[in-house]
Design an enzyme around this catalytic site. Structure first.
Site, PDB file in Angstrom:
ATOM      1  N   VAL A   1       0.826  -1.284   0.019  1.00 55.96           N
ATOM      2  CA  VAL A   1      -0.122   0.146  -0.033  1.00 55.96           C
ATOM      3  C   VAL A   1       0.877   1.167   0.061  1.00 55.96           C
ATOM      4  O   VAL A   1       0.373   2.252  -0.133  1.00 55.96           O
ATOM      5  CB  VAL A   1      -1.077  -0.006   1.198  1.00 55.96           C
ATOM      6  CG1 VAL A   1      -1.935  -1.282   1.061  1.00 55.96           C
ATOM      7  CG2 VAL A   1      -0.111   0.101   2.506  1.00 55.96           C
TER       8      VAL A   1
ATOM      9  N   ASN B   1      -6.111  -1.546   7.151  1.00 58.57           N
ATOM     10  CA  ASN B   1      -5.595  -2.272   8.213  1.00 58.57           C
ATOM     11  C   ASN B   1      -4.051  -2.541   8.311  1.00 58.57           C
ATOM     12  O   ASN B   1      -3.397  -2.556   9.266  1.00 58.57           O
ATOM     13  CB  ASN B   1      -6.264  -3.509   8.405  1.00 58.57           C
ATOM     14  CG  ASN B   1      -5.559  -4.393   9.635  1.00 58.57           C
ATOM     15  OD1 ASN B   1      -5.773  -4.338  10.779  1.00 58.57           O
ATOM     16  ND2 ASN B   1      -4.973  -5.425   8.977  1.00 58.57           N
TER      17      ASN B   1
ATOM     18  N   SER C   1      -4.954   3.366  16.800  1.00 59.34           N
ATOM     19  CA  SER C   1      -4.402   2.719  18.074  1.00 59.34           C
ATOM     20  C   SER C   1      -4.495   3.533  19.272  1.00 59.34           C
ATOM     21  O   SER C   1      -4.734   4.774  19.062  1.00 59.34           O
ATOM     22  CB  SER C   1      -3.133   2.423  17.828  1.00 59.34           C
ATOM     23  OG  SER C   1      -2.506   1.915  18.842  1.00 59.34           O
TER      24      SER C   1
ATOM     25  N   TYR D   1       5.495   4.863  15.484  1.00 54.97           N
ATOM     26  CA  TYR D   1       4.062   4.519  15.216  1.00 54.97           C
ATOM     27  C   TYR D   1       3.207   5.432  16.003  1.00 54.97           C
ATOM     28  O   TYR D   1       1.943   5.375  15.589  1.00 54.97           O
ATOM     29  CB  TYR D   1       4.225   2.905  16.220  1.00 54.97           C
ATOM     30  CG  TYR D   1       2.853   2.109  16.012  1.00 54.97           C
ATOM     31  CD1 TYR D   1       2.619   1.512  14.619  1.00 54.97           C
ATOM     32  CD2 TYR D   1       1.886   2.197  16.729  1.00 54.97           C
ATOM     33  CE1 TYR D   1       1.534   0.637  14.662  1.00 54.97           C
ATOM     34  CE2 TYR D   1       0.689   1.311  16.495  1.00 54.97           C
ATOM     35  CZ  TYR D   1       0.742   0.684  15.583  1.00 54.97           C
ATOM     36  OH  TYR D   1      -0.546  -0.206  15.535  1.00 54.97           O
TER      37      TYR D   1
ATOM     38  N   ALA E   1       2.941   8.464  16.288  1.00 57.46           N
ATOM     39  CA  ALA E   1       2.971   9.513  15.267  1.00 57.46           C
ATOM     40  C   ALA E   1       1.934   9.223  14.291  1.00 57.46           C
ATOM     41  O   ALA E   1       0.989   9.896  13.492  1.00 57.46           O
ATOM     42  CB  ALA E   1       4.087   9.984  14.886  1.00 57.46           C
ATOM     43  N   SER E   2       2.130   7.940  13.658  1.00 51.16           N
ATOM     44  CA  SER E   2       1.513   7.551  12.478  1.00 51.16           C
ATOM     45  C   SER E   2      -0.040   7.275  12.858  1.00 51.16           C
ATOM     46  O   SER E   2      -0.996   7.516  12.073  1.00 51.16           O
ATOM     47  CB  SER E   2       2.038   6.339  11.759  1.00 51.16           C
ATOM     48  OG  SER E   2       1.712   5.133  12.525  1.00 51.16           O
ATOM     49  N   LYS E   3      -0.259   6.768  14.105  1.00 50.39           N
ATOM     50  CA  LYS E   3      -1.842   6.578  14.406  1.00 50.39           C
ATOM     51  C   LYS E   3      -2.375   7.826  14.884  1.00 50.39           C
ATOM     52  O   LYS E   3      -3.575   7.687  14.471  1.00 50.39           O
ATOM     53  CB  LYS E   3      -1.616   5.582  15.641  1.00 50.39           C
ATOM     54  CG  LYS E   3      -1.356   4.235  15.205  1.00 50.39           C
ATOM     55  CD  LYS E   3      -1.858   3.608  13.730  1.00 50.39           C
ATOM     56  CE  LYS E   3      -1.615   2.071  13.334  1.00 50.39           C
ATOM     57  NZ  LYS E   3      -2.453   1.715  12.345  1.00 50.39           N
TER      58      LYS E   3
ATOM     59  N   ILE F   1      -4.230  -6.176  21.575  1.00 48.87           N
ATOM     60  CA  ILE F   1      -5.077  -7.122  20.880  1.00 48.87           C
ATOM     61  C   ILE F   1      -3.887  -8.018  20.625  1.00 48.87           C
ATOM     62  O   ILE F   1      -2.711  -7.774  20.034  1.00 48.87           O
ATOM     63  CB  ILE F   1      -5.654  -6.777  19.765  1.00 48.87           C
ATOM     64  CG1 ILE F   1      -6.443  -5.492  19.896  1.00 48.87           C
ATOM     65  CG2 ILE F   1      -6.354  -7.909  19.019  1.00 48.87           C
ATOM     66  CD1 ILE F   1      -7.701  -5.737  20.597  1.00 48.87           C
TER      67      ILE F   1
END
Length: 276
Positions: free
Chosen positions: A77, A104, A158, A173, A175-177, A206
């Site tokens: 992606v 996702n 998240s 991570y 920052a990306s979420k 999870i």
């Protein structure tokens, strides 16, 4: 007190996505795989986008043998041209329409302290943020051909978009979420003109392959995780899949631009956690 996982009631919605077409990125494992299983249970035709060709084809073979309409596409992606080409192939097989997109696919890098490299940032943002944008842009022309408000995008964010956590995937991570959560609202606004809903989900702890790669053996970290949320346990991928299916369904027809925390009460709990 240890609480057992509740049984999931997946039969009452069987068939509600009949004649609907869904694309699920990162669909070969973890939450993505659970979402594929949930959507085919609910009657959808599902296109699985993933870079793991072996796992993707195995899932395709298992589900087609069981009578479901599932096809795997090897798509990274982070590369827009692959997204556009993959989505075009899916649409061509389904009368030019796509109804649901579940963004996702995700990646995280481990780094101690402040030593994140440009390569780390490029990798994480390229998939977790730009990849989501690539997929929405690729699907948009085909979603507009469906009936208004019959299409839905669900972006996976998240709890790490909201809380700093030690010994995890850190700056990149998180920052990306955070970007996913903000971007979802903008997407919802822009796509609303064509009757397309866009929402995000923030999963808590999870238990997936990715979680194991960061946390180690489940039995060793479960007692600590149990103290961090009201549900006192790890969540299961199927529980996130159920929430995704809800947001795509007509039961959520008045919900757009919203973030849904599916976290066992993690974000609602104060700093005292559950104590001893």
């Amino acid at each position: 007190m240890a609480l057992s996982n509740p049984p999931l009631d997946s039969q009452h919605t069987k068939g509600r996505f009949t004649n609907k077409v869904s694309i699920i990125t990162g669909g070969a494992s973890g939450i993505g795989r659970a979402t594929v299983l949930r959507f085919v249970n609910d009657g959808a035709a599902v296109a699985v986008f993933d870079i793991n060709e072996a796992a993707g084809k195995q899932l395709q073979d298992e589900l087609t043998a069981a009578g479901h309409n599932v096809k795997f596409y090897k798509v990274d992606v982070a590369h827009k041209e692959q997204c556009v080409e993959g989505v075009k192939k899916v649409a061509e097989e389904h009368e030019g329409k796509i109804h649901f997109l579940v963004n996702n696919a995700g990646v995280a890098v481990q780094c101690k302290g402040v030593d994140y490299s440009k390569e780390d940032w490029d990798k994480v943002l390229g998939i977790n943020v730009i990849g989501y944008s690539n997929m929405v842009q690729a699907c948009y022309p085909f979603m507009t051909k469906a009936e208004a408000w019959d299409c839905s995008v669900v972006n996976i964010s998240s709890i790490q978009a909201h809380r700093a956590q030690p010994a995890t995937s850190g700056w990149t991570y998180h920052a990306s979420k955070g970007a996913v959560t903000a971007m979802t609202k903008c997407m919802a606004l822009d796509l609303s003109a064509n009757g397309i809903r866009v929402n995000s989900i923030s999963p808590g702890y999870i238990w997936t392959e990715l979680a194991q790669s960061f946390l180690g053996e489940r039995k060793n970290c479960e007692p600590t995780v149990a103290k961090l949320q009201m549900s006192q346990r790890f969540g299961e991928p199927a529980e996130i899949a159920a929430a995704i299916a809800f947001l795509c369904s007509k039961d959520a027809s008045y919900i757009t631009g919203t973030e849904l925390a599916v976290d066992g009460g993690y974000l609602a709990l104060g700093p005292e956690a559950l104590g001893e």
